[in-house]
Design an enzyme around this catalytic site. Structure first.
Site, PDB file in Angstrom:
ATOM      1  N   ARG A  89      11.083  22.105  -7.651  1.00  0.00           N
ATOM      2  CA  ARG A  89      11.872  21.077  -6.986  1.00  0.00           C
ATOM      3  C   ARG A  89      12.845  20.410  -7.945  1.00  0.00           C
ATOM      4  NH1 ARG A  89       8.507  16.050  -5.653  1.00  0.00           N
ATOM      5  NH2 ARG A  89       7.576  17.264  -3.990  1.00  0.00           N
ATOM      6  N   TYR A  90      12.432  20.301  -9.206  1.00  0.00           N
ATOM      7  CA  TYR A  90      13.280  19.688 -10.230  1.00  0.00           C
ATOM      8  C   TYR A  90      13.745  20.788 -11.177  1.00  0.00           C
ATOM      9  CZ  TYR A  90      10.872  15.336  -8.861  1.00  0.00           C
ATOM     10  OH  TYR A  90      10.349  14.269  -8.185  1.00  0.00           O
ATOM     11  N   ARG A  93      11.098  21.670 -14.363  1.00  0.00           N
ATOM     12  CA  ARG A  93       9.637  21.763 -14.243  1.00  0.00           C
ATOM     13  C   ARG A  93       9.235  22.353 -12.912  1.00  0.00           C
ATOM     14  NH1 ARG A  93      12.205  17.176 -14.017  1.00  0.00           N
ATOM     15  NH2 ARG A  93      11.456  15.262 -13.047  1.00  0.00           N
ATOM     16  N   CYS A 102     -11.459  21.601  -4.766  1.00  0.00           N
ATOM     17  CA  CYS A 102     -11.619  20.378  -5.553  1.00  0.00           C
ATOM     18  C   CYS A 102     -13.107  20.067  -5.584  1.00  0.00           C
ATOM     19  CB  CYS A 102     -10.902  19.200  -4.907  1.00  0.00           C
ATOM     20  SG  CYS A 102      -9.152  19.502  -4.662  1.00  0.00           S
ATOM     21  N   CYS A 106     -10.608  14.102  -1.400  1.00  0.00           N
ATOM     22  CA  CYS A 106     -10.163  12.715  -1.216  1.00  0.00           C
ATOM     23  C   CYS A 106      -9.577  12.591   0.187  1.00  0.00           C
ATOM     24  CB  CYS A 106      -9.093  12.366  -2.242  1.00  0.00           C
ATOM     25  SG  CYS A 106      -9.536  12.903  -3.911  1.00  0.00           S
ATOM     26  N   CYS A 109      -5.746  12.801   0.626  1.00  0.00           N
ATOM     27  CA  CYS A 109      -5.065  13.877  -0.100  1.00  0.00           C
ATOM     28  C   CYS A 109      -3.703  14.187   0.522  1.00  0.00           C
ATOM     29  CB  CYS A 109      -5.907  15.141  -0.103  1.00  0.00           C
ATOM     30  SG  CYS A 109      -5.112  16.505  -0.989  1.00  0.00           S
ATOM     31  N   ARG A 111      -2.077  16.896   0.046  1.00  0.00           N
ATOM     32  CA  ARG A 111      -1.941  18.326   0.276  1.00  0.00           C
ATOM     33  C   ARG A 111      -3.034  18.847   1.207  1.00  0.00           C
ATOM     34  NH1 ARG A 111      -0.732  20.060  -5.446  1.00  0.00           N
ATOM     35  NH2 ARG A 111       1.260  19.007  -5.223  1.00  0.00           N
ATOM     36  N   ASP A 274       1.874   9.115   0.142  1.00  0.00           N
ATOM     37  CA  ASP A 274       2.871   9.959   0.811  1.00  0.00           C
ATOM     38  C   ASP A 274       2.760   9.844   2.334  1.00  0.00           C
ATOM     39  OD1 ASP A 274       4.034  10.961  -1.505  1.00  0.00           O
ATOM     40  OD2 ASP A 274       2.546  12.555  -1.700  1.00  0.00           O
ATOM     41  N   ASP A 311       7.579   9.180  -3.687  1.00  0.00           N
ATOM     42  CA  ASP A 311       8.019  10.568  -3.592  1.00  0.00           C
ATOM     43  C   ASP A 311       8.709  10.705  -2.237  1.00  0.00           C
ATOM     44  OD1 ASP A 311       8.309  13.157  -4.525  1.00  0.00           O
ATOM     45  OD2 ASP A 311       6.199  13.353  -5.094  1.00  0.00           O
ATOM     46  N   LYS A 318      10.844  12.085  -6.753  1.00  0.00           N
ATOM     47  CA  LYS A 318      10.242  10.773  -7.014  1.00  0.00           C
ATOM     48  C   LYS A 318      11.317   9.807  -7.478  1.00  0.00           C
ATOM     49  CE  LYS A 318       5.849  12.799  -8.565  1.00  0.00           C
ATOM     50  NZ  LYS A 318       6.187  14.240  -8.495  1.00  0.00           N
TER      51      LYS A 318
END
Ligand code: PLP
Ligand code: SF4
Length: 354
Positions: A89-90, A93, A102, A106, A109, A111, A274, A311, A318
């Protein structure tokens, strides 16, 4: 991992569930799987439904509500894939999906659409393909090894990925994204530390990005795990997610960040939650984050002041949100308010000798 709490029956043996939590379990865990390590369960207040540890781990009915503006993939990570497991996206990176697993899932989350879903598992050939794409994209200098949780991988597998990155001349930084320090600190064993130590080279600097949200997660075990990682020469950075009734006060963030500094963990980001579907009950107004930032800057060690970032939807990236300390301009000068609210004139910039 084998002894994780994954059923309603097991959960009821360790915490007193409310009628609401009991009703939520079936439909909410259908949508996003529940799994909690025995270690993380033991941090919960068994009798307090508002316990900040419980709220992060136990499904609630609110997860079934999709609020206006929420999306399955709010950051359009899928739209920015340049290989099946690589989001770019950037410019310099990229984010590598290595696993859908995981230690603990959470409830907030970002994602959820793919984490814990076996059909979204990353295959060996996906990772090979992604590493090859990185090799052919000289602009990528910094690779985030993410998931899921990168420490769900075996040490051997993670070591192979780091070694491959180490062999790509233009990749100079790798970040390991993991919440295991918080949810399963026992994962940090001597084998992992030996591997990390060996992977710190002049070709590649390895950082660990973790995710503490509350000072109650900073246990003796977590501290020892952080010490073991830091002692390998791997710097640890914390990305806290701002969550309603978990950590949405200045006091909560100060307590967390001060303890993190003692544990040699640098508070890096406070992330606005998000626009992921079903997490509206966790999301705070932007003003909450801004007011926390005001409560930090000047009042506590600058090392304990992370950046508050949003974000933006659609993968726009971000952006930092910073309280406004400039009050007005007067001629060449600027009137500021300081952290105590006192107004101070900064006279502006004059050329030497003018
Ligand atoms: C957050 C993120 C990064 C890293 O951003 P930094 O500001 O450098 O920490 C990189 N790629 C994606 C897709 C991200 O979401
Ligand atoms: S550890 Fe990270 S990826 Fe895994 S469930 Fe929690 S927030 Fe999602």
């Amino acid at each position: 991992m084998r002894n994780r709490v994954t059923s309603l029956e097991a959960l009821e043996q360790v915490v007193q569930l409310t009628a609401e939590e009991r009703a939520a379990w079936e439909p909410a865990s259908q949508r996003f799987r529940m799994a909690i390590t025995p270690y993380y369960v033991q941090l919960m207040d068994a009798t307090d439904p508002d316990c900040p540890i419980r709220r992060q781990a136990i499904p609630t009915l609110a997860e079934l509500t999709v609020s206006p503006g929420e999306m399955r993939d709010p950051l359009d990570e899928e739209g920015h894939l340049i290989a099946p497991a690589l989001t770019h996206r950037y410019p310099d990176r990229a984010l590598l999906y290595t696993t859908h697993n995981c230690a603990m899932y959470c409830r907030f989350c970002t994602r959820k659409r793919k984490v814990s879903d076996p059909t979204s598992a990353t295959s060996h050939s996906d990772i090979k393909n992604a590493l090859e794409t990185i090799r052919q994209t000289p602009a990528i200098q910094d690779v985030i090894i993410s998931g899921g949780d990168a420490l769900s991988l075996s040490t051997e597998r993670l070591g192979e990925i780091l070694r491959a990155l180490n062999d790509i001349p233009h990749v100079t930084v790798a970040r390991i994204g993991t919440r295991n320090l918080v949810t399963l600190p026992q994962r940090v064993d001597p084998e992992l530390c030996v591997m990390l130590r060996a992977m710190q080279t002049r070709n590649l600097a390895v950082y660990l990005m973790t995710h503490f949200n509350h000072v109650r997660e900073c246990t003796e075990d977590a501290w020892s795990a952080c010490d073991a990682i830091s002692d390998t020469g791997t710097p640890i950075q914390n990305q806290m997610v701002l969550l309603r009734s978990v950590n949405d006060s200045t006091e909560a963030v100060i307590a967390l960040n001060r303890q993190l500094l003692r544990m040699r963990v640098k508070p890096y980001y406070i992330l606005q939650a998000d626009l992921t579907e079903g997490i509206g009950h966790f999301r705070t107004p932007l003003e909450t984050g801004l007011s926390i930032m005001e409560g930090l800057r000047g009042h506590v060690s600058g090392l304990a002041v992370p950046q508050f970032v949003v974000d933006l939807p659609g993968g726009a990236g971000k952006v930092p949100l910073v309280p406004e300390y400039r009050q007005k301009t007067e001629g060449d000068g600027t009137l500021f308010r300081n952290y105590q609210g006192r107004s101070v004139m900064y006279p502006g910039c004059f050329e030497a000798g003018a």
